[in-house]
Motif scaffolding. Structure first.
Motif, PDB file in Angstrom:
ATOM      1  N   ALA A  25       0.832  -1.207   0.000  1.00 53.48           N
ATOM      2  CA  ALA A  25       0.000   0.000   0.000  1.00 53.48           C
ATOM      3  C   ALA A  25       0.864   1.253   0.000  1.00 53.48           C
ATOM      4  N   LEU A  28       2.188   1.861  -3.540  1.00 59.13           N
ATOM      5  CA  LEU A  28       1.157   2.414  -4.423  1.00 59.13           C
ATOM      6  C   LEU A  28       0.887   3.888  -4.104  1.00 59.13           C
ATOM      7  N   GLY A  29       0.805   4.205  -2.838  1.00 58.77           N
ATOM      8  CA  GLY A  29       0.594   5.604  -2.458  1.00 58.77           C
ATOM      9  C   GLY A  29       1.750   6.492  -2.882  1.00 58.77           C
ATOM     10  N   THR A  57      -4.682  -1.174  -6.386  1.00 58.31           N
ATOM     11  CA  THR A  57      -5.074  -0.679  -5.065  1.00 58.31           C
ATOM     12  C   THR A  57      -6.325  -1.389  -4.561  1.00 58.31           C
ATOM     13  N   VAL A  76      -4.142   0.557   3.126  1.00 62.09           N
ATOM     14  CA  VAL A  76      -4.601   0.733   1.749  1.00 62.09           C
ATOM     15  C   VAL A  76      -5.497   1.964   1.607  1.00 62.09           C
ATOM     16  N   PRO A  79      -3.435   4.994  -0.401  1.00 64.30           N
ATOM     17  CA  PRO A  79      -3.482   5.137  -1.860  1.00 64.30           C
ATOM     18  C   PRO A  79      -4.887   5.381  -2.400  1.00 64.30           C
ATOM     19  N   ILE A  80      -5.916   4.838  -1.707  1.00 65.34           N
ATOM     20  CA  ILE A  80      -7.287   5.118  -2.152  1.00 65.34           C
ATOM     21  C   ILE A  80      -7.593   6.608  -2.010  1.00 65.34           C
ATOM     22  N   TRP A  83      -5.579   8.539  -4.708  1.00 67.77           N
ATOM     23  CA  TRP A  83      -6.197   8.390  -6.033  1.00 67.77           C
ATOM     24  C   TRP A  83      -7.459   9.237  -6.124  1.00 67.77           C
TER      25      TRP A  83
END
Length: 308
Positions: A25, A28-29, A57, A76, A79-80, A83
């Motif tokens: 996570a 991705l972030g 993600t 997680v 990153p959500i 985004w």
């Protein structure tokens, strides 16, 4: 193995699982918020497809949920959230609305192997790329009757319903001319248009594209025109950090993410309509036969001219 050691092993595995999910996570972030810090090549690759990081993600969230990992689920969220801040405003953006008697409809299309731009004849100004000996005659046959004013340089073409002059071949530091600048004499006033096809970009080979993008940005920044268009395949997505300097003085006209390539299942948007001195009334993406790119179109109302 006694019970206590078994519990210790299971607990250790769970801890390792949680750390792995949290680390994924975090990566991705970091990609979402720090794309511009990546090395050249990787930066362009990630930046061009940045919106698609939502897929891994969400998969990571599903894995964390199925494994019951509270740490993974908490991690997680980062990153959500990143985004959502980056792309949700684009997805919920309302379409442009309005009417203007002086509106100009423009379109840009990478023709690919056999495209003719016939589907774009409703546009007032049409910019095409990949104009070659294979399709030049068919493109002219489709567009010339309704768009009698034409300028071409290499594989780039510009068709207009209004007169063109001051046509200038442009070498954007590629070593050959693959762009042009022209003045369109529209009823509401002159428009300067750049019809361009920037250098290609491949993983690990981005300098040609970056060089042409910097040259174009410099030309536009020093162009005194009040009403200006940049139409073409810039080989640059809106989410590519290299694109940002060009849009500091120009508006990237689109509705939503508006991906254009590849045409069958678009994943990114290298084709752009950039404006100065216009108010967008609508913006669409249109699938056209014979090309691996979808066409970008927009209807633009000229704003009152002001001195720069």
């Amino acid at each position: 193995m006694n019970l206590s050691s078994g519990v210790f092993i299971v607990g250790g595995m769970g801890y390792l699982r949680d750390l792995t999910l949290a680390a994924a996570a975090l990566v991705l972030g970091a990609l979402l918020v720090g794309c511009r810090l990546l090395p050249d090549g990787l930066r362009q690759l990630v930046g061009s497809f940045l919106p698609w990081l939502l897929v891994p993600t969400l998969l990571l969230a599903v894995v964390a949920l199925s494994l019951g990992s509270k740490l993974g689920l908490a991690a997680v969220l980062a990153p959500i959230l990143a985004w959502s801040l980056l792309f949700v405003p684009q997805l919920i953006e309302r379409p442009y609305r309005g009417e203007s008697a002086d509106a100009v409809r423009v379109a840009t299309q990478n023709l690919g192997a056999t495209g003719t731009a016939a589907e774009l004849i409703d546009a007032t100004v049409i910019s095409v790329q990949e104009l070659t000996d294979r399709n030049r005659a068919s493109v002219a046959a489709e567009l010339d009757p309704s768009h009698p004013y034409v300028a071409t340089v290499g594989t780039v073409g510009l068709w207009s319903r209004y007169p063109l002059d001051d046509i200038e071949r442009l070498d954007l530091n590629q070593g050959w001319a693959r762009a042009l600048r022209a003045r369109i004499h529209a009823p509401a006033g002159d428009i300067t248009v750049y019809a361009v096809h920037l250098g290609s970009v491949r993983f690990g080979e981005t300098e040609s594209r970056n060089r042409t993008l910097r040259t174009l940005t410099d030309l536009v920044d020093h162009d005194p025109s009040d009403r200006l268009l940049v139409l073409g395949d810039l080989n640059t997505a809106s989410t590519d950090p290299q694109f940002t300097p060009l849009t500091r003085t120009l508006q990237d006209v689109r509705t939503g993410l508006a991906f254009t390539w590849p045409s069958d299942f678009p994943l990114t948007r290298p084709d752009h309509i950039l404006t100065r001195g216009f108010t967008p009334l609508d913006a669409t993406v249109r699938r056209t036969p014979g090309s691996d790119h979808r066409a970008a179109t927009a209807t633009l109302a000229p704003t009152p001219q002001v001195s720069r």
